[in-house]
Scaffold this motif. Sequence first.
Motif, short mmCIF file in Angstrom:
data_model
loop_
_atom_site.label_atom_id
_atom_site.label_comp_id
_atom_site.label_asym_id
_atom_site.label_seq_id
_atom_site.Cartn_x
_atom_site.Cartn_y
_atom_site.Cartn_z
N VAL A 1 0.76 -1.16 -0.08
CA VAL A 1 0.07 0.06 0.01
C VAL A 1 0.95 1.13 -0.11
O VAL A 1 0.64 2.23 -0.63
CB VAL A 1 -0.91 0.07 1.06
CG1 VAL A 1 -1.80 1.68 1.15
CG2 VAL A 1 -1.88 -1.23 1.03
N ARG A 2 1.92 1.34 0.80
CA ARG A 2 2.69 2.38 0.83
C ARG A 2 3.61 2.69 -0.32
O ARG A 2 3.86 3.70 -1.07
CB ARG A 2 3.77 2.28 1.94
CG ARG A 2 4.62 3.46 2.39
CD ARG A 2 4.20 4.86 2.45
NE ARG A 2 2.99 4.84 3.56
CZ ARG A 2 3.36 5.04 4.73
NH1 ARG A 2 4.70 5.58 4.94
NH2 ARG A 2 2.42 5.24 5.49
N LEU A 3 3.77 1.41 -0.89
CA LEU A 3 4.44 1.38 -2.37
C LEU A 3 3.74 2.19 -3.28
O LEU A 3 4.12 3.11 -4.20
CB LEU A 3 4.96 0.10 -3.05
CG LEU A 3 5.45 0.03 -4.34
CD1 LEU A 3 6.67 0.89 -4.47
CD2 LEU A 3 5.64 -1.46 -4.50
N ALA A 4 2.39 1.76 -3.51
CA ALA A 4 1.35 2.32 -4.41
C ALA A 4 1.13 3.87 -3.97
O ALA A 4 1.01 4.72 -4.82
CB ALA A 4 0.15 1.77 -4.24
N GLU A 5 1.13 4.47 -2.71
CA GLU A 5 0.90 5.70 -2.55
C GLU A 5 2.11 6.44 -2.81
O GLU A 5 1.97 7.47 -3.60
CB GLU A 5 1.12 5.74 -0.79
CG GLU A 5 -0.34 5.38 -0.36
CD GLU A 5 -0.43 5.40 1.21
OE1 GLU A 5 -1.48 5.64 1.97
OE2 GLU A 5 0.73 5.19 1.88
N ARG A 6 3.35 6.03 -2.61
CA ARG A 6 4.38 6.71 -3.11
C ARG A 6 4.65 6.63 -4.61
O ARG A 6 5.06 7.88 -5.25
CB ARG A 6 5.79 6.14 -2.41
CG ARG A 6 5.93 6.51 -0.96
CD ARG A 6 6.93 6.00 -0.41
NE ARG A 6 8.48 6.35 -0.86
CZ ARG A 6 9.70 6.13 -0.37
NH1 ARG A 6 9.73 5.62 0.86
NH2 ARG A 6 10.69 6.51 -1.05
N THR A 7 4.40 5.76 -5.30
CA THR A 7 4.24 5.68 -6.69
C THR A 7 3.18 6.92 -7.28
O THR A 7 3.54 7.38 -8.15
CB THR A 7 3.86 4.44 -7.35
OG1 THR A 7 4.83 3.37 -6.86
CG2 THR A 7 3.86 4.38 -8.69
#
Length: 509
Positions: free
Chosen positions: A497-503
Amino acid sequence: MTALTLSTAGAATLRADALVVGVAKGPKGLVVAAGAEAVDTAFDGKLAAMLDALGASGAEGEITKLPSPAGLKAPVVLAVGLGSAPELDESFDEEALRRAAGSAARALHGSKKAAFALPLEDASAVTAVAEGALLGAYAFTAYQGGDKKAAKNGGPKQPLAEVALLGAKPRDKEHKAAAERATVVATEVNVARDLINTPPNDLTPAAFAAIAAATAKELGLKAQVLDEKALIKGGYGGIMGVGKGSENPPRLVKIAYTHPEAEKHLAFVGKGITYDSGGISLKPAGHNETMKCDMSGAAAVFSSVVAAAKLGLKVNVTGWLALAENMPSGSATKPGDVLRMYSGKTVEVLNTDAEGRLVLGDALTKASEENPDAIVDVATLTGAMVLALGDRTFGIMANDDAFRTSIHEIAEEVGEASWPMPLPEDLRKTMDSPTADMANMGVRMGGGLVAGLFLREFVGEGITWAHLDIAGPAFHEGAPYGYTPKGGTGSAVRTLVRLAERTATGDLG
């Protein structure tokens, strides 16, 4: 799901079953953490002394309960250890807050409402405490309490029903957003936990696929389910090779979230072996009992896509769930068989218990056809990774060092222990086969890295890719700790989820 509220009410005036305060190890002994000043006042400034007399040390996750004095509406004060107190110009580590809140919530199972008066210096602290409390309040009771009489006499306790965060301001935009995000993420982690904990006779590949399809319809996401007929017709030799030994046929599920303003596309691929007997290479006694958890990667992928959708992230996220049961039967794949994968590569199966890489291989090839900006696969893939990193840390491999580093940093940021691992080229040669393009096994030593090298073969050319081997932390067999329960943990959901947010925000290094 436990309800979460933000409250500006004073600790002395809010009605609740229990009041949670933080304590820590100070340079001169036990200290009461910020947020609990009113509680300490109710104890005439002697709360730390009383807890010390009861044996409290402030150690991380330590729980001490004591009756409330006059002046507090809650009948019980629960002190939870935060570990060492920070320096004057520093704050408590977010993970320490998350774990403390989780420990307190676990200790309050069966209660209706608890007020948490833990340090909330900023929105990040609100997120940490909220996540910890909601994750710690989790309990899997779906199959318990069938005997109503037994349930009345000490049956399973229900999770804490409501958490009120004292000091978090409901009208503060940052606090409100932090709480809403924590609720979404914790909810989806707990959904993944439920899936992992569900017995394999109920969570078959078809049943998991149906859950994903129903959720997609509810949220307006796109979903596609390939059944065994479609898999055979499409040439998915890896998934069919693993699943054909079971009476419960395999599935490949695509669930996609898109945002009209998205500039990037992430693909998440999850290993979904809903039960793993090892197939013809049968697992020895003592290794079968927890194999319902072998779909933890698919559970993490499913929950992460749903969380991205609920959060409305400006990134397209596609989840691929490679679902199968690995069973021994007259129709099962045998050691020595050769499978033609969806990519066209042929694989000699030397060990049918190395099945996860076979289903993932097909799914990785399929995911690559959409040419996403990056692919991350998640799998309880190898016992070798557990030997290397233990029960609480997952390994990260990638075809791009910078991407591997970013995922490691993200995982550490959200409180998921991980470690970057190499992909040594010399190990690739050990999977050479005299019969097929490659074998599904190589040398035993470095087996987790061999598995990563196998998967790399099925990633499309030029696509950034990472592999998370969550075999250790996906299923916790010991006593609960912090916000981690016994059983399924939902490992990797918060990282994805954090990867998606930062992307979505262009903040990915």
